[in-house]
Design a protein around this motif. Structure first.
Motif, PDB file in Angstrom:
ATOM      1  N   ALA A  20       0.831  -1.201   0.000  1.00 30.55           N
ATOM      2  CA  ALA A  20       0.000   0.000   0.000  1.00 30.55           C
ATOM      3  C   ALA A  20       0.875   1.265   0.000  1.00 30.55           C
ATOM      4  O   ALA A  20       0.571   2.237  -0.696  1.00 30.55           O
ATOM      5  CB  ALA A  20      -0.934   0.008   1.210  1.00 30.55           C
ATOM      6  N   GLY A  21       1.960   1.227   0.742  1.00 34.36           N
ATOM      7  CA  GLY A  21       2.873   2.370   0.780  1.00 34.36           C
ATOM      8  C   GLY A  21       3.502   2.634  -0.577  1.00 34.36           C
ATOM      9  O   GLY A  21       3.586   3.783  -1.020  1.00 34.36           O
ATOM     10  N   PHE A  22       3.943   1.573  -1.245  1.00 34.55           N
ATOM     11  CA  PHE A  22       4.521   1.748  -2.574  1.00 34.55           C
ATOM     12  C   PHE A  22       3.469   2.219  -3.580  1.00 34.55           C
ATOM     13  O   PHE A  22       3.771   3.012  -4.464  1.00 34.55           O
ATOM     14  CB  PHE A  22       5.186   0.456  -3.063  1.00 34.55           C
ATOM     15  N   ALA A  23       2.238   1.765  -3.437  1.00 33.89           N
ATOM     16  CA  ALA A  23       1.158   2.220  -4.324  1.00 33.89           C
ATOM     17  C   ALA A  23       0.921   3.719  -4.132  1.00 33.89           C
ATOM     18  O   ALA A  23       0.757   4.459  -5.108  1.00 33.89           O
ATOM     19  CB  ALA A  23      -0.118   1.429  -4.060  1.00 33.89           C
ATOM     20  N   THR A  27       1.605   6.775  -6.859  1.00 37.20           N
ATOM     21  CA  THR A  27       0.607   7.801  -7.166  1.00 37.20           C
ATOM     22  C   THR A  27       1.175   9.196  -6.934  1.00 37.20           C
ATOM     23  O   THR A  27       1.001  10.091  -7.774  1.00 37.20           O
ATOM     24  CB  THR A  27      -0.654   7.599  -6.290  1.00 37.20           C
ATOM     25  N   ASP A  28       1.864   9.374  -5.829  1.00 37.73           N
ATOM     26  CA  ASP A  28       2.462  10.678  -5.526  1.00 37.73           C
ATOM     27  C   ASP A  28       3.484  11.079  -6.585  1.00 37.73           C
ATOM     28  O   ASP A  28       3.526  12.236  -7.016  1.00 37.73           O
ATOM     29  CB  ASP A  28       3.126  10.664  -4.149  1.00 37.73           C
ATOM     30  N   VAL A  29       4.318  10.153  -7.005  1.00 33.54           N
ATOM     31  CA  VAL A  29       5.336  10.447  -8.021  1.00 33.54           C
ATOM     32  C   VAL A  29       4.673  10.810  -9.345  1.00 33.54           C
ATOM     33  O   VAL A  29       5.088  11.759 -10.020  1.00 33.54           O
ATOM     34  CB  VAL A  29       6.311   9.256  -8.187  1.00 33.54           C
ATOM     35  N   ARG A  30       3.627  10.086  -9.721  1.00 31.97           N
ATOM     36  CA  ARG A  30       2.908  10.413 -10.962  1.00 31.97           C
ATOM     37  C   ARG A  30       2.292  11.808 -10.882  1.00 31.97           C
ATOM     38  O   ARG A  30       2.362  12.583 -11.849  1.00 31.97           O
ATOM     39  CB  ARG A  30       1.836   9.368 -11.248  1.00 31.97           C
ATOM     40  N   GLU A  31       1.684  12.147  -9.753  1.00 30.31           N
ATOM     41  CA  GLU A  31       1.101  13.480  -9.579  1.00 30.31           C
ATOM     42  C   GLU A  31       2.178  14.552  -9.642  1.00 30.31           C
ATOM     43  O   GLU A  31       1.982  15.611 -10.250  1.00 30.31           O
ATOM     44  CB  GLU A  31       0.354  13.563  -8.255  1.00 30.31           C
ATOM     45  N   LEU A  32       3.310  14.276  -9.015  1.00 30.89           N
ATOM     46  CA  LEU A  32       4.414  15.237  -9.027  1.00 30.89           C
ATOM     47  C   LEU A  32       4.934  15.445 -10.447  1.00 30.89           C
ATOM     48  O   LEU A  32       5.206  16.579 -10.853  1.00 30.89           O
ATOM     49  CB  LEU A  32       5.541  14.743  -8.114  1.00 30.89           C
ATOM     50  N   ARG A  33       5.057  14.365 -11.205  1.00 32.59           N
ATOM     51  CA  ARG A  33       5.501  14.498 -12.595  1.00 32.59           C
ATOM     52  C   ARG A  33       4.522  15.332 -13.402  1.00 32.59           C
ATOM     53  O   ARG A  33       4.933  16.173 -14.209  1.00 32.59           O
ATOM     54  CB  ARG A  33       5.656  13.119 -13.231  1.00 32.59           C
ATOM     55  N   THR A  34       3.240  15.132 -13.181  1.00 33.87           N
ATOM     56  CA  THR A  34       2.227  15.907 -13.892  1.00 33.87           C
ATOM     57  C   THR A  34       2.331  17.382 -13.518  1.00 33.87           C
ATOM     58  O   THR A  34       2.274  18.263 -14.388  1.00 33.87           O
ATOM     59  CB  THR A  34       0.815  15.364 -13.567  1.00 33.87           C
ATOM     60  N   GLU A  35       2.492  17.665 -12.235  1.00 32.97           N
ATOM     61  CA  GLU A  35       2.635  19.053 -11.785  1.00 32.97           C
ATOM     62  C   GLU A  35       3.898  19.685 -12.367  1.00 32.97           C
ATOM     63  O   GLU A  35       3.868  20.842 -12.798  1.00 32.97           O
ATOM     64  CB  GLU A  35       2.696  19.113 -10.264  1.00 32.97           C
ATOM     65  N   MET A  36       4.992  18.950 -12.380  1.00 35.40           N
ATOM     66  CA  MET A  36       6.252  19.477 -12.909  1.00 35.40           C
ATOM     67  C   MET A  36       6.118  19.785 -14.402  1.00 35.40           C
ATOM     68  O   MET A  36       6.605  20.815 -14.878  1.00 35.40           O
ATOM     69  CB  MET A  36       7.396  18.495 -12.670  1.00 35.40           C
TER      70      MET A  36
END
Length: 82
Positions: A20-23, A27-36
């Protein structure tokens, strides 16, 4: 089948928490990439806009300097003529 002991249950629970932590991390990394990506696009637009504005300001400064240089040259020539 042998009954599961509490140690096995704890390991299964830990495994689920890690998954669950890795999931969440994924998700956080994908959101960060989108924001960047969005920020890069926005920043590029701002830089392009500033570049156009700066070119206009430099052109205006060149005209002002040339006008000033001509005025100074005319004043120097005029003062030496008489």
């Amino acid at each position: 089948m042998a009954p599961r002991d509490s140690e096995t249950d704890r390991l299964i629970e830990l495994h689920q928490k890690v998954d669950a932590g890795f999931a969440r991390l994924d998700t956080d990394v994908r959101e960060l990439r989108t924001e960047m990506k969005s920020l890069r696009i926005e920043l590029k637009g701002e830089i392009d806009s500033s570049r156009v504005e700066l070119k206009g300001e430099i052109g205006s400064l060149k005209r002002t300097l040339m006008t000033t240089a001509v005025a100074i040259a005319a004043a120097l020539i005029g003062s030496n003529a008489f």
